[in-house]
Scaffold this motif. Structure first.
Motif, short mmCIF file in Angstrom:
data_model
loop_
_atom_site.label_atom_id
_atom_site.label_comp_id
_atom_site.label_asym_id
_atom_site.label_seq_id
_atom_site.Cartn_x
_atom_site.Cartn_y
_atom_site.Cartn_z
N GLN A 37 -20.55 63.91 -103.10
CA GLN A 37 -19.33 63.19 -103.47
C GLN A 37 -19.35 62.86 -104.96
O GLN A 37 -20.37 62.35 -105.44
N PRO A 38 -18.29 63.07 -105.71
CA PRO A 38 -17.07 63.78 -105.33
C PRO A 38 -17.29 65.29 -105.40
O PRO A 38 -18.09 65.77 -106.22
N ARG B 14 -24.47 63.20 -107.66
CA ARG B 14 -23.42 63.32 -106.64
C ARG B 14 -23.97 63.72 -105.28
O ARG B 14 -23.26 63.74 -104.30
N GLY C 270 -12.74 66.45 -105.19
CA GLY C 270 -12.64 65.00 -105.30
C GLY C 270 -13.01 64.28 -104.03
O GLY C 270 -13.20 63.07 -104.03
N VAL D 200 -15.29 64.29 -100.06
CA VAL D 200 -16.67 64.14 -99.61
C VAL D 200 -17.00 65.21 -98.59
O VAL D 200 -16.15 65.58 -97.78
#
Length: 136
Positions: A94-95, A77, A47, A49
């Motif tokens: 991310q995530p 992502r 969840g 970075v």
């Protein structure tokens, strides 16, 4: 005997000028890329970075590409942020997803003189795993 003073022909003057220019202007030979900054191994939380940085120099300026498991990174992502001067980039994920994103990420710097590679490992922990480790 008196030496004779001869004027150079226009062609001779042009050749002399060309020779002087060649000596005065440095010639940039192609040079292999070399890394200025390499990505480092990281541990992230599901969840969260993760960001890897890669920067290289060379002549001509190397192009940076990012790979995961032998394939160019591509996902909504995954974001590749180029440096303003084009000398490197940041790979931002991310995530983070625990099993999907755990991998070796490879940075490749390429120019006409050659190619070099470096890599870093990303480990992704479950969100609650970090809390358990901190209690230890």
């Amino acid at each position: 005997m008196v030496p004779h003073n001869r004027q150079a022909s226009p062609r001779g003057r042009a050749l002399s000028l060309l020779l002087l220019l060649c000596l005065a202007v440095p010639i940039h030979a192609d040079s292999m890329p070399s890394f200025v900054k390499t990505p480092e191994d990281q541990t992230g939380i599901s969840g969260g970075v993760a960001s890897f940085v890669c920067q290289a120099v060379g002549e001509p300026k190397p192009r940076i590409t990012w790979m995961k498991k032998g394939k160019k990174v591509s996902s909504q992502r995954f974001e590749v942020i180029e440096f303003d001067d084009g000398s490197g980039s940041v790979l931002r994920i991310q995530p983070l997803r625990t099993h999907r994103d755990e991998a070796i990420y490879e940075c490749t710097a390429t120019n006409s003189a050659g190619e070099i590679n470096t890599s870093a490992k990303l480990t992704v922990l479950e969100g609650d795993a970090l809390g358990e480790e901190l209690e230890l």
